[in-house]
Design a protein around this motif. Structure first.
Motif, PDB file in Angstrom:
ATOM      1  N   GLY A 214     -45.364  22.848  28.838  1.00  0.00           N
ATOM      2  CA  GLY A 214     -46.597  22.344  28.241  1.00  0.00           C
ATOM      3  C   GLY A 214     -46.578  20.834  28.075  1.00  0.00           C
ATOM      4  O   GLY A 214     -47.580  20.155  28.327  1.00  0.00           O
ATOM      5  N   PHE A 215     -45.431  20.292  27.673  1.00  0.00           N
ATOM      6  CA  PHE A 215     -45.294  18.845  27.526  1.00  0.00           C
ATOM      7  C   PHE A 215     -45.434  18.149  28.872  1.00  0.00           C
ATOM      8  O   PHE A 215     -46.117  17.115  28.989  1.00  0.00           O
ATOM      9  CB  PHE A 215     -43.935  18.527  26.894  1.00  0.00           C
ATOM     10  N   ALA A 216     -44.806  18.712  29.908  1.00  0.00           N
ATOM     11  CA  ALA A 216     -44.893  18.116  31.240  1.00  0.00           C
ATOM     12  C   ALA A 216     -46.330  18.140  31.769  1.00  0.00           C
ATOM     13  O   ALA A 216     -46.810  17.152  32.342  1.00  0.00           O
ATOM     14  CB  ALA A 216     -43.962  18.860  32.198  1.00  0.00           C
ATOM     15  N   LEU A 217     -47.035  19.250  31.559  1.00  0.00           N
ATOM     16  CA  LEU A 217     -48.409  19.369  32.057  1.00  0.00           C
ATOM     17  C   LEU A 217     -49.368  18.426  31.341  1.00  0.00           C
ATOM     18  O   LEU A 217     -50.328  17.926  31.941  1.00  0.00           O
ATOM     19  CB  LEU A 217     -48.887  20.817  31.899  1.00  0.00           C
ATOM     20  N   SER A 218     -49.126  18.182  30.052  1.00  0.00           N
ATOM     21  CA  SER A 218     -50.055  17.351  29.274  1.00  0.00           C
ATOM     22  C   SER A 218     -49.693  15.870  29.271  1.00  0.00           C
ATOM     23  O   SER A 218     -50.496  15.042  28.836  1.00  0.00           O
ATOM     24  CB  SER A 218     -50.110  17.848  27.824  1.00  0.00           C
ATOM     25  N   THR A 219     -48.501  15.511  29.759  1.00  0.00           N
ATOM     26  CA  THR A 219     -48.046  14.119  29.695  1.00  0.00           C
ATOM     27  C   THR A 219     -48.967  13.124  30.414  1.00  0.00           C
ATOM     28  O   THR A 219     -49.293  12.072  29.844  1.00  0.00           O
ATOM     29  CB  THR A 219     -46.607  13.997  30.229  1.00  0.00           C
ATOM     30  N   PRO A 220     -49.429  13.387  31.633  1.00  0.00           N
ATOM     31  CA  PRO A 220     -50.314  12.392  32.279  1.00  0.00           C
ATOM     32  C   PRO A 220     -51.566  12.101  31.452  1.00  0.00           C
ATOM     33  O   PRO A 220     -51.974  10.935  31.323  1.00  0.00           O
ATOM     34  CB  PRO A 220     -50.668  13.046  33.621  1.00  0.00           C
ATOM     35  N   PHE A 221     -52.179  13.135  30.887  1.00  0.00           N
ATOM     36  CA  PHE A 221     -53.379  12.943  30.075  1.00  0.00           C
ATOM     37  C   PHE A 221     -53.035  12.269  28.752  1.00  0.00           C
ATOM     38  O   PHE A 221     -53.744  11.366  28.289  1.00  0.00           O
ATOM     39  CB  PHE A 221     -54.048  14.295  29.794  1.00  0.00           C
ATOM     40  N   GLY A 222     -51.937  12.703  28.128  1.00  0.00           N
ATOM     41  CA  GLY A 222     -51.556  12.162  26.833  1.00  0.00           C
ATOM     42  C   GLY A 222     -51.214  10.685  26.893  1.00  0.00           C
ATOM     43  O   GLY A 222     -51.637   9.912  26.030  1.00  0.00           O
ATOM     44  N   VAL A 223     -50.459  10.275  27.907  1.00  0.00           N
ATOM     45  CA  VAL A 223     -50.070   8.868  28.040  1.00  0.00           C
ATOM     46  C   VAL A 223     -51.300   7.987  28.260  1.00  0.00           C
ATOM     47  O   VAL A 223     -51.442   6.918  27.653  1.00  0.00           O
ATOM     48  CB  VAL A 223     -49.057   8.700  29.183  1.00  0.00           C
ATOM     49  N   ALA A 224     -52.212   8.442  29.117  1.00  0.00           N
ATOM     50  CA  ALA A 224     -53.425   7.657  29.389  1.00  0.00           C
ATOM     51  C   ALA A 224     -54.279   7.495  28.139  1.00  0.00           C
ATOM     52  O   ALA A 224     -54.804   6.402  27.868  1.00  0.00           O
ATOM     53  CB  ALA A 224     -54.230   8.324  30.499  1.00  0.00           C
ATOM     54  N   LEU A 225     -54.418   8.560  27.348  1.00  0.00           N
ATOM     55  CA  LEU A 225     -55.237   8.490  26.136  1.00  0.00           C
ATOM     56  C   LEU A 225     -54.536   7.720  25.029  1.00  0.00           C
ATOM     57  O   LEU A 225     -55.179   7.010  24.247  1.00  0.00           O
ATOM     58  CB  LEU A 225     -55.573   9.905  25.659  1.00  0.00           C
ATOM     59  N   ALA A 226     -53.211   7.836  24.938  1.00  0.00           N
ATOM     60  CA  ALA A 226     -52.458   7.131  23.894  1.00  0.00           C
ATOM     61  C   ALA A 226     -52.541   5.619  24.071  1.00  0.00           C
ATOM     62  O   ALA A 226     -52.478   4.871  23.083  1.00  0.00           O
ATOM     63  CB  ALA A 226     -50.997   7.590  23.910  1.00  0.00           C
ATOM     64  N   TRP A 227     -52.697   5.183  25.304  1.00  0.00           N
ATOM     65  CA  TRP A 227     -52.735   3.745  25.590  1.00  0.00           C
ATOM     66  C   TRP A 227     -53.909   3.066  24.889  1.00  0.00           C
ATOM     67  O   TRP A 227     -53.820   1.899  24.508  1.00  0.00           O
ATOM     68  CB  TRP A 227     -52.828   3.548  27.108  1.00  0.00           C
TER      69      TRP A 227
END
Length: 325
Positions: A214-227
């Motif tokens: 779950g962490f691997a699947l959500s990482t691309p979206f999470g990193v982009a939004l966290a920025w």
């Protein structure tokens, strides 16, 4: 002949044994926690972007349980099929369930979500029949009927407008309800796949592996939004709620569910315990989020709880209709 008849009902197989009762308790508590955090995720979903919230959830849980990833010495090597089941368990039951549910609860009330989630037992029973070839006993069928009756009663009950729902998005209840139903399908797949996995891996290792996916699947979206997200604007109380949500969603509920399934409860019967999910979600919505609950809705939840009693009440016929796993 009498000795042979008695030999068919062993203490380990009897649903009244302490081991089976512990399994029931784990399943019920797991779904109660899921329903609670589904409702409590409503304020979180209005504070954080949904995909960022999912990424933070998986990340916090990954920090909390790295020791659960270690392979036990008595565990056989994972086959390609087992790896695929682990991925599907995370993709459907963790990642997509979180996305559909978090977006859905932003657009509908916790009580309305409870209406739709009462369909989970029926979906699990159908899935276990189709994919696990489990026979569905009379009591389980009756329990599914109770859950269906609950849906019908709740559909007739008046619900508050979206303007009254905490953090809701006006004008989009139909989309919120549709997304919650998609989450129902994901939760049913989670229950059915989980039954297959518990015969191959331990509850702790399953919990850790599907959270890591779950962490691997959500990482691309999470990193982009966290920025672009202002983390300093989030109140301290919301951070505490986030940590509790992450631990409950990724660790406690998964471990409890897999432990219950490991106890030999068929997936079709375990699915009945998912009625605790809508009950808990609606009650948290009423007592914590300030939503309304009518007498008709209370009657619906009573019907759902009657389904749990029907599925677990000890009887000879209940033992006879369950297919050994």
């Amino acid at each position: 002949m009498k000795e042979r008849k008695n030999s068919l009902v062993t203490p380990s197989a009897a649903p009244t044994s302490p081991h089976r009762l512990i399994s029931y308790g784990c399943l019920a508590l797991s779904m109660t926690l899921v329903g609670s955090y589904v409702a409590l995720s409503k304020p979180l979903a209005t504070t954080f972007p949904v995909l960022l919230l999912a990424w933070l959830r998986f990340g916090i849980a990954a920090i909390a349980m790295p020791h659960w990833l270690r392979k036990p010495v008595d565990e056989p090597p994972m086959t390609g099929r087992t790896r695929m089941l682990v991925f599907l368990e995370s993709f459907l039951g963790n990642f997509l369930f979180s996305i559909f549910m978090l977006f859905g609860v932003r657009m509908t009330s916790a009580v309305s979500a409870g209406v739709i989630m009462a369909a989970i037992p029926a979906m699990v029973a159908i899935g276990s029949w189709l994919f696990l070839r489990e026979r569905i006993g009379t009591r389980v069928v009756a329990a599914i009927g109770c859950a269906a009756a609950g849906i019908g009663l709740l559909a007739l009950a008046p619900h508050p407008s979206h303007a009254d729902a905490t953090g809701g998005e006006p004008g989009m209840p139909w989309l919120g309800n549709l997304l919650v139903f998609c989450a129902v399908l994901c939760e049913a797949a989670y229950a059915v796949i989980g039954k297959s996995l518990t015969g191959r891996l331990g509850p702790r290792r399953i919990s850790a592996l599907i959270n890591l996916w779950g962490f691997a699947l959500s990482t691309p979206f999470g990193v982009a939004l966290a920025w672009h997200f202002d983390f300093t604007a989030v109140p301290a109380g919301m951070w505490m709620l986030l940590v509790a949500y992450a631990l409950a969603a990724s660790i406690w509920t998964v471990w409890l569910w897999m432990t219950g399934l490991k106890g030999g409860v068929p997936a079709s019967q375990a699915g009945v315990f998912t009625v605790m999910l809508p009950v808990a979600a609606a009650l948290v919505g009423v007592f914590v989020l300030g939503e309304s609950l009518s007498a008709l809705q209370l009657l619906a939840f009573a019907a759902a709880l009657a389904g749990v009693v029907l599925a677990t009440w000890p009887s000879r016929s209940n033992r006879a209709t369950q297919t050994p796993l």
